[in-house]
Design a protein around this motif. Structure first.
Motif, PDB file in Angstrom:
ATOM      1  N   SER A  50     -71.105  52.395 143.034  1.00 23.86           N
ATOM      2  CA  SER A  50     -72.281  52.674 143.864  1.00 23.86           C
ATOM      3  C   SER A  50     -72.361  54.158 144.198  1.00 23.86           C
ATOM      4  CB  SER A  50     -72.281  51.822 145.134  1.00 23.86           C
ATOM      5  OG  SER A  50     -71.255  52.207 146.004  1.00 23.86           O
ATOM      6  N   GLN A  51     -71.218  54.807 144.416  1.00 19.98           N
ATOM      7  CA  GLN A  51     -71.216  56.249 144.672  1.00 19.98           C
ATOM      8  C   GLN A  51     -71.684  57.018 143.437  1.00 19.98           C
ATOM      9  OE1 GLN A  51     -67.193  57.005 145.948  1.00 19.98           O
ATOM     10  NE2 GLN A  51     -67.662  56.565 148.090  1.00 19.98           N
ATOM     11  N   THR A  52     -71.278  56.562 142.267  1.00 18.47           N
ATOM     12  CA  THR A  52     -71.694  57.211 141.020  1.00 18.47           C
ATOM     13  C   THR A  52     -73.201  57.102 140.837  1.00 18.47           C
ATOM     14  OG1 THR A  52     -69.567  56.748 140.000  1.00 18.47           O
ATOM     15  CG2 THR A  52     -71.390  57.207 138.507  1.00 18.47           C
ATOM     16  N   ILE A  53     -73.751  55.936 141.128  1.00 19.13           N
ATOM     17  CA  ILE A  53     -75.201  55.742 141.013  1.00 19.13           C
ATOM     18  C   ILE A  53     -75.939  56.675 141.967  1.00 19.13           C
ATOM     19  CG2 ILE A  53     -77.068  54.094 141.466  1.00 19.13           C
ATOM     20  CD1 ILE A  53     -75.122  51.914 140.345  1.00 19.13           C
ATOM     21  N   LYS A  54     -75.460  56.782 143.210  1.00 15.63           N
ATOM     22  CA  LYS A  54     -76.091  57.672 144.192  1.00 15.63           C
ATOM     23  C   LYS A  54     -76.034  59.117 143.728  1.00 15.63           C
ATOM     24  CE  LYS A  54     -75.151  54.758 148.200  1.00 15.63           C
ATOM     25  NZ  LYS A  54     -74.308  54.583 149.395  1.00 15.63           N
ATOM     26  N   LEU A  55     -74.886  59.530 143.173  1.00 12.98           N
ATOM     27  CA  LEU A  55     -74.756  60.905 142.683  1.00 12.98           C
ATOM     28  C   LEU A  55     -75.696  61.175 141.512  1.00 12.98           C
ATOM     29  CD1 LEU A  55     -70.899  61.515 142.871  1.00 12.98           C
ATOM     30  CD2 LEU A  55     -72.678  62.711 144.158  1.00 12.98           C
TER      31      LEU A  55
END
Length: 188
Positions: A128-133
């Motif tokens: 989820s952090q990767t998607i946000k980034l």
């Protein structure tokens, strides 16, 4: 997160192993699906995402299957015969695959499942952090493109283009990326 149902795919031709695992991983905490051959397991992995995939060694075929699916977000546990354990662990660790000796002690196995669940939670958070980034990077790319077009077509400095975008977004109660998209459509 403690009340989640964990989907588990067990890939083994050994009825004893599948029965033992199914008896240990019971509903409602676990949703276990059994596959007796690797083609069926590949099809199942393509159809849905499993939290945990448990793969039996099966004369090396299981190792190849585990490596093949290692790019998915599932936590993979490879059941390795004791005599090949060190060799297989060394081979599959770079792919993020956990190795368990087979036959296994139930207490040891259940602890490995708990580790797999913890790893799965961590993978979900990182995904989820990767998607946000990625979304943020895309927004920056679009805003920079809009600023470049303003600089070229309206002869603004970078600071003026930045201020223009910010002011338009604030005055029109829009997100900066929406204003940038409009500018790109106008000047492209």
């Amino acid at each position: 997160m403690a009340s989640d149902i964990h989907s588990v795919l067990v890939v083994t031709k050994d009825i004893k192993t599948s029965t033992l695992i199914s008896a240990m991983l019971v509903p409602p905490m676990f949703d276990v699906i059994l596959a007796e051959d690797f083609n069926e397991a590949r099809r199942l992995c393509n159809e849905r995402v499993f939290n945990i995939v448990i793969v039996d060694f099966s004369d090396g075929e299981g190792t190849d299957f585990a490596v093949d699916i290692s790019s998915c977000t599932s936590t993979i546990l490879l059941l390795a015969p004791t005599q090949f354990f060190d060799q297989l662990s060394y081979r599959v660790e770079p792919y993020g695959i956990l190795t368990i000796t087979s036959p296994f002690d139930q207490f040891y196995f259940y602890n490995m499942i708990k580790i797999a669940i913890a790893v799965q939670y961590k993978v979900q958070v990182l995904s989820s952090q990767t998607i946000k980034l990625k979304e943020k990077m895309e927004e920056i790319r679009i805003v920079n493109r809009a600023k470049m077009l303003l600089m070229q077509n309206k002869e603004m400095s970078e600071q003026e283009a930045h201020r223009f975008l910010e002011k338009q977004a604030m005055d029109r109660s829009m997100k900066r990326i929406a204003v940038a998209d409009e500018i790109i459509k106008t000047y492209s």
